[in-house]
Scaffold this motif. Structure first.
Motif, PDB file in Angstrom:
ATOM      1  N   ILE A   1     -36.393  48.847   1.025  1.00 11.19           N
ATOM      2  CA  ILE A   1     -37.499  49.810   0.882  1.00 11.19           C
ATOM      3  C   ILE A   1     -37.859  50.006  -0.595  1.00 11.19           C
ATOM      4  CG2 ILE A   1     -36.051  51.893   0.755  1.00 11.19           C
ATOM      5  CD1 ILE A   1     -38.159  53.229   2.644  1.00 11.19           C
ATOM      6  N   ARG A   2     -39.145  50.218  -0.826  1.00 13.09           N
ATOM      7  CA  ARG A   2     -39.661  50.530  -2.163  1.00 13.09           C
ATOM      8  C   ARG A   2     -40.526  51.764  -2.051  1.00 13.09           C
ATOM      9  NH1 ARG A   2     -36.026  47.919  -3.170  1.00 13.09           N
ATOM     10  NH2 ARG A   2     -35.870  45.838  -4.023  1.00 13.09           N
ATOM     11  N   TRP A   3     -40.463  52.598  -3.066  1.00 16.00           N
ATOM     12  CA  TRP A   3     -41.305  53.802  -3.084  1.00 16.00           C
ATOM     13  C   TRP A   3     -42.186  53.748  -4.308  1.00 16.00           C
ATOM     14  CZ3 TRP A   3     -39.538  59.293  -4.877  1.00 16.00           C
ATOM     15  CH2 TRP A   3     -40.602  60.207  -4.695  1.00 16.00           C
TER      16      TRP A   3
ATOM     17  N   VAL B   1     -40.024  53.925  -7.924  1.00 16.01           N
ATOM     18  CA  VAL B   1     -38.698  54.564  -7.952  1.00 16.01           C
ATOM     19  C   VAL B   1     -37.700  53.699  -7.181  1.00 16.01           C
ATOM     20  CG1 VAL B   1     -37.424  56.713  -7.564  1.00 16.01           C
ATOM     21  CG2 VAL B   1     -39.918  56.784  -7.850  1.00 16.01           C
ATOM     22  N   SER B   2     -36.553  53.449  -7.796  1.00 19.39           N
ATOM     23  CA  SER B   2     -35.530  52.611  -7.160  1.00 19.39           C
ATOM     24  C   SER B   2     -34.916  53.325  -5.960  1.00 19.39           C
ATOM     25  CB  SER B   2     -34.432  52.296  -8.177  1.00 19.39           C
ATOM     26  OG  SER B   2     -33.231  51.949  -7.506  1.00 19.39           O
ATOM     27  N   PRO B   3     -34.603  52.572  -4.896  1.00 22.29           N
ATOM     28  CA  PRO B   3     -33.938  53.195  -3.738  1.00 22.29           C
ATOM     29  C   PRO B   3     -32.615  53.861  -4.133  1.00 22.29           C
ATOM     30  CG  PRO B   3     -34.098  50.799  -3.461  1.00 22.29           C
ATOM     31  CD  PRO B   3     -34.891  51.155  -4.660  1.00 22.29           C
ATOM     32  N   LEU B   4     -31.998  53.366  -5.189  1.00 20.07           N
ATOM     33  CA  LEU B   4     -30.742  53.977  -5.639  1.00 20.07           C
ATOM     34  C   LEU B   4     -30.983  55.419  -6.093  1.00 20.07           C
ATOM     35  CD1 LEU B   4     -29.315  50.962  -7.664  1.00 20.07           C
ATOM     36  CD2 LEU B   4     -28.632  51.729  -5.357  1.00 20.07           C
ATOM     37  N   LYS B   5     -32.248  55.727  -6.435  1.00 18.73           N
ATOM     38  CA  LYS B   5     -32.572  57.079  -6.900  1.00 18.73           C
ATOM     39  C   LYS B   5     -33.076  57.982  -5.774  1.00 18.73           C
ATOM     40  CE  LYS B   5     -33.064  57.020 -11.780  1.00 18.73           C
ATOM     41  NZ  LYS B   5     -33.719  55.868 -12.421  1.00 18.73           N
TER      42      LYS B   5
ATOM     43  N   ASP C   1     -19.635  41.734  -1.002  1.00 17.78           N
ATOM     44  CA  ASP C   1     -20.311  42.515  -2.028  1.00 17.78           C
ATOM     45  C   ASP C   1     -20.520  41.700  -3.302  1.00 17.78           C
ATOM     46  OD1 ASP C   1     -21.334  45.213  -2.768  1.00 17.78           O
ATOM     47  OD2 ASP C   1     -19.934  44.887  -4.418  1.00 17.78           O
ATOM     48  N   LYS C   2     -21.608  42.043  -4.000  1.00 22.05           N
ATOM     49  CA  LYS C   2     -21.956  41.373  -5.243  1.00 22.05           C
ATOM     50  C   LYS C   2     -20.828  41.399  -6.275  1.00 22.05           C
ATOM     51  CE  LYS C   2     -25.574  41.288  -8.760  1.00 22.05           C
ATOM     52  NZ  LYS C   2     -24.687  41.052  -9.889  1.00 22.05           N
ATOM     53  N   SER C   3     -20.027  42.461  -6.266  1.00 17.87           N
ATOM     54  CA  SER C   3     -18.965  42.547  -7.280  1.00 17.87           C
ATOM     55  C   SER C   3     -18.012  41.348  -7.181  1.00 17.87           C
ATOM     56  CB  SER C   3     -18.209  43.865  -7.135  1.00 17.87           C
ATOM     57  OG  SER C   3     -17.705  44.008  -5.830  1.00 17.87           O
TER      58      SER C   3
ATOM     59  N   ALA D   1     -23.028  35.866   1.051  1.00 18.11           N
ATOM     60  CA  ALA D   1     -22.696  36.391  -0.271  1.00 18.11           C
ATOM     61  C   ALA D   1     -23.961  37.003  -0.846  1.00 18.11           C
ATOM     62  CB  ALA D   1     -22.165  35.297  -1.175  1.00 18.11           C
ATOM     63  N   GLU D   2     -23.885  38.241  -1.322  1.00 24.10           N
ATOM     64  CA  GLU D   2     -25.069  38.895  -1.890  1.00 24.10           C
ATOM     65  C   GLU D   2     -25.010  38.867  -3.413  1.00 24.10           C
ATOM     66  OE1 GLU D   2     -25.251  43.099  -0.745  1.00 24.10           O
ATOM     67  OE2 GLU D   2     -23.775  43.594  -2.258  1.00 24.10           O
ATOM     68  N   GLY D   3     -26.176  38.929  -4.025  1.00 23.80           N
ATOM     69  CA  GLY D   3     -26.223  39.012  -5.486  1.00 23.80           C
ATOM     70  C   GLY D   3     -25.851  37.725  -6.196  1.00 23.80           C
ATOM     71  N   VAL D   4     -26.157  36.588  -5.570  1.00 24.99           N
ATOM     72  CA  VAL D   4     -25.873  35.301  -6.216  1.00 24.99           C
ATOM     73  C   VAL D   4     -26.974  35.003  -7.229  1.00 24.99           C
ATOM     74  CG1 VAL D   4     -25.512  32.831  -5.834  1.00 24.99           C
ATOM     75  CG2 VAL D   4     -24.696  34.491  -4.142  1.00 24.99           C
ATOM     76  N   GLU D   5     -26.575  34.856  -8.476  1.00 27.49           N
ATOM     77  CA  GLU D   5     -27.568  34.703  -9.551  1.00 27.49           C
ATOM     78  C   GLU D   5     -27.533  33.352 -10.244  1.00 27.49           C
ATOM     79  OE1 GLU D   5     -26.754  38.085 -12.052  1.00 27.49           O
ATOM     80  OE2 GLU D   5     -27.890  39.465 -10.773  1.00 27.49           O
TER      81      GLU D   5
HETATM   82  P1  C2E Z   1     -27.852  46.798  -0.724  1.00 26.80           P
HETATM   83  O1  C2E Z   1     -28.062  46.932   0.736  1.00 26.80           O
HETATM   84  O2  C2E Z   1     -26.493  46.395  -1.162  1.00 26.80           O
HETATM   85  O3  C2E Z   1     -28.956  45.781  -1.229  1.00 26.80           O
HETATM   86  C1  C2E Z   1     -28.753  44.829  -2.247  1.00 26.80           C
HETATM   87  C2  C2E Z   1     -29.371  45.275  -3.543  1.00 26.80           C
HETATM   88  O4  C2E Z   1     -29.126  44.279  -4.541  1.00 26.80           O
HETATM   89  C3  C2E Z   1     -30.880  45.418  -3.511  1.00 26.80           C
HETATM   90  O5  C2E Z   1     -31.221  46.457  -4.413  1.00 26.80           O
HETATM   91  C4  C2E Z   1     -31.373  44.072  -4.027  1.00 26.80           C
HETATM   92  O6  C2E Z   1     -32.681  44.122  -4.560  1.00 26.80           O
HETATM   93  C5  C2E Z   1     -30.353  43.795  -5.075  1.00 26.80           C
HETATM   94  N1  C2E Z   1     -30.164  42.376  -5.332  1.00 26.80           N
HETATM   95  C6  C2E Z   1     -30.364  41.327  -4.522  1.00 26.80           C
HETATM   96  N2  C2E Z   1     -30.033  40.160  -5.112  1.00 26.80           N
HETATM   97  C7  C2E Z   1     -29.623  40.467  -6.358  1.00 26.80           C
HETATM   98  C8  C2E Z   1     -29.156  39.688  -7.476  1.00 26.80           C
HETATM   99  O7  C2E Z   1     -29.050  38.468  -7.420  1.00 26.80           O
HETATM  100  N3  C2E Z   1     -28.817  40.380  -8.595  1.00 26.80           N
HETATM  101  C9  C2E Z   1     -28.920  41.735  -8.687  1.00 26.80           C
HETATM  102  N4  C2E Z   1     -28.571  42.321  -9.825  1.00 26.80           N
HETATM  103  N5  C2E Z   1     -29.347  42.503  -7.649  1.00 26.80           N
HETATM  104  C10 C2E Z   1     -29.693  41.867  -6.509  1.00 26.80           C
HETATM  105  P2  C2E Z   1     -32.309  47.539  -4.049  1.00 26.80           P
HETATM  106  O8  C2E Z   1     -33.432  46.912  -3.294  1.00 26.80           O
HETATM  107  O9  C2E Z   1     -32.618  48.297  -5.283  1.00 26.80           O
HETATM  108  O10 C2E Z   1     -31.542  48.480  -3.024  1.00 26.80           O
HETATM  109  C11 C2E Z   1     -30.435  49.247  -3.416  1.00 26.80           C
HETATM  110  C12 C2E Z   1     -29.736  49.861  -2.239  1.00 26.80           C
HETATM  111  O11 C2E Z   1     -30.582  50.830  -1.606  1.00 26.80           O
HETATM  112  C13 C2E Z   1     -29.393  48.856  -1.141  1.00 26.80           C
HETATM  113  O12 C2E Z   1     -28.207  48.175  -1.489  1.00 26.80           O
HETATM  114  C14 C2E Z   1     -29.255  49.787   0.042  1.00 26.80           C
HETATM  115  O13 C2E Z   1     -27.993  50.389   0.059  1.00 26.80           O
HETATM  116  C15 C2E Z   1     -30.294  50.847  -0.247  1.00 26.80           C
HETATM  117  N6  C2E Z   1     -31.504  50.571   0.545  1.00 26.80           N
HETATM  118  C16 C2E Z   1     -32.552  49.753   0.257  1.00 26.80           C
HETATM  119  N7  C2E Z   1     -33.467  49.766   1.253  1.00 26.80           N
HETATM  120  C17 C2E Z   1     -32.990  50.620   2.193  1.00 26.80           C
HETATM  121  C18 C2E Z   1     -33.486  51.070   3.461  1.00 26.80           C
HETATM  122  O14 C2E Z   1     -34.540  50.672   3.974  1.00 26.80           O
HETATM  123  N8  C2E Z   1     -32.703  51.987   4.138  1.00 26.80           N
HETATM  124  C19 C2E Z   1     -31.515  52.449   3.646  1.00 26.80           C
HETATM  125  N9  C2E Z   1     -30.810  53.331   4.369  1.00 26.80           N
HETATM  126  N10 C2E Z   1     -31.019  52.025   2.466  1.00 26.80           N
HETATM  127  C20 C2E Z   1     -31.749  51.123   1.744  1.00 26.80           C
END
Ligand code: C2E
Ligand code: CA
Ligand code: CA
Ligand code: CA
Length: 272
Positions: free
Chosen positions: A61-63, A71-75, A202-204, A234-238
């Protein structure tokens, strides 16, 4: 403790208040965000490590707020959770993701999964399973095309109840993905009791592939998942390096900036 002077304390107090004020501003704007259509979903592909074909997309999701900008979803996710607004927003996310899944699944021989993130607050809500059923029915999506990403920490509170809900969801035909694997407290004993199909490392752990100490952990997680019949993402593969190591470990799916950042729906649709 050393005396660090009065100013330091004041500075701390001031920034706390600013945080709180900022949070309240966001909270107020969030109340109208859904009806004003300020949310959008971005999609990030997950590709097969060996064939490089697209396996699925994660909806993120994006806002875009007129007052606060992008605004980042983390916020804001945690504010939606604290206020309960996540229930309505979550339904919106699910509905839109289902519609997207229908649009990209034009070729029946080549299934593409769309996964959504589910907050613990949504999962714990009494109507959650019913709402999912209703949206599946109204969007006429095949449930096999949908995945729910759930974190270990989300499950830990009222574990039995949540596991029961996951079984109900899975009975509908949707896939369950354990997100951010390795960051929570879940033991292997829990893993055995969870109705899951895919484990997302997890990315870590992916970041740690750059060090010798980190490699065995990632390798073991992949092997563990395979031994109990789960697929691994695997998530966060760069980097190419990380990709190659994960391929060597037989990690099934790759997601990360190396393949693509999350992109708007229109851009994703161009691929099909
Ligand atoms: P998440 O589910 O762990 O999502 C992965 C986050 O890592 C996403 O951040 C994504 O954009 C980012 N990411 C993907 N590949 C890479 C990479 O190669 N490097 C780096 N540095 N980052 C990468 P995003 O989109 O900012 O979302 C952050 C968190 O917000 C998500 O973590 C999830 O927990 C939450 N979120 C996002 N959308 C939704 C939603 O629709 N509903 C709910 N409940 N939570 C959401
Ligand atoms: Ca996720
Ligand atoms: Ca994740
Ligand atoms: Ca993560």
């Amino acid at each position: 403790a050393k005396y660090e002077g009065k100013n330091r304390y004041r500075f701390f107090e001031k920034s706390m208040n600013e945080d709180l004020a900022q949070k309240m501003l966001l909270q107020n704007s969030l109340r109208n965000a859904l009806e004003r259509n300020e949310f959008v979903l971005y999609y990030q592909p997950e590709v097969d490590t060996f064939s490089k074909s697209i396996y699925g997309f994660e909806a993120l999701i994006r806002w875009i707020s007129p007052e606060h900008g992008f605004v980042s979803p983390l916020k804001f996710i945690h504010i939606l959770e604290e206020t309960g607004m996540i229930v309505e927003v979550g339904k919106w996310v699910f509905k839109n993701a289902c519609e997207f899944a229908r649009k990209i699944n034009i070729d029946e021989a080549n299934r593409i999964i769309v996964s959504i993130n589910v907050s613990p607050i949504q999962l714990m809500h009494n109507d959650f399973v019913e709402d999912v059923k209703d949206i599946i029915a109204s969007t006429e999506i095949s449930p096999e095309l949908i995945g729910f990403e759930i974190t270990e920490t989300a499950l830990m509170e009222s574990f039995a109840e949540n596991i029961d809900k996951l079984y109900k969801l899975r009975a509908l035909g949707v896939m369950i993905i354990l997100d951010d694997f390795g960051t929570g407290y879940s033991s292997l004993n829990y893993l055995r009791k969870m109705p899951i199909d895919i484990l997302k490392i997890d990315k870590s752990f992916v970041d740690d592939l750059n060090s010798e100490e980190g490699k065995p952990l990632a390798e073991s997680i992949v092997a563990l998942a395979h031994s109990i019949g789960l697929k691994v993402v695997a998530e966060g593969v760069e980097t190419e390096d990380q990709f190659n190591i994960l391929q060597k470990y037989k990690c099934d799916l790759i997601q990360g900036y190396l393949i693509s950042k999350p992109v708007p729906q229109e851009e994703t649709l161009k691929l099909f």
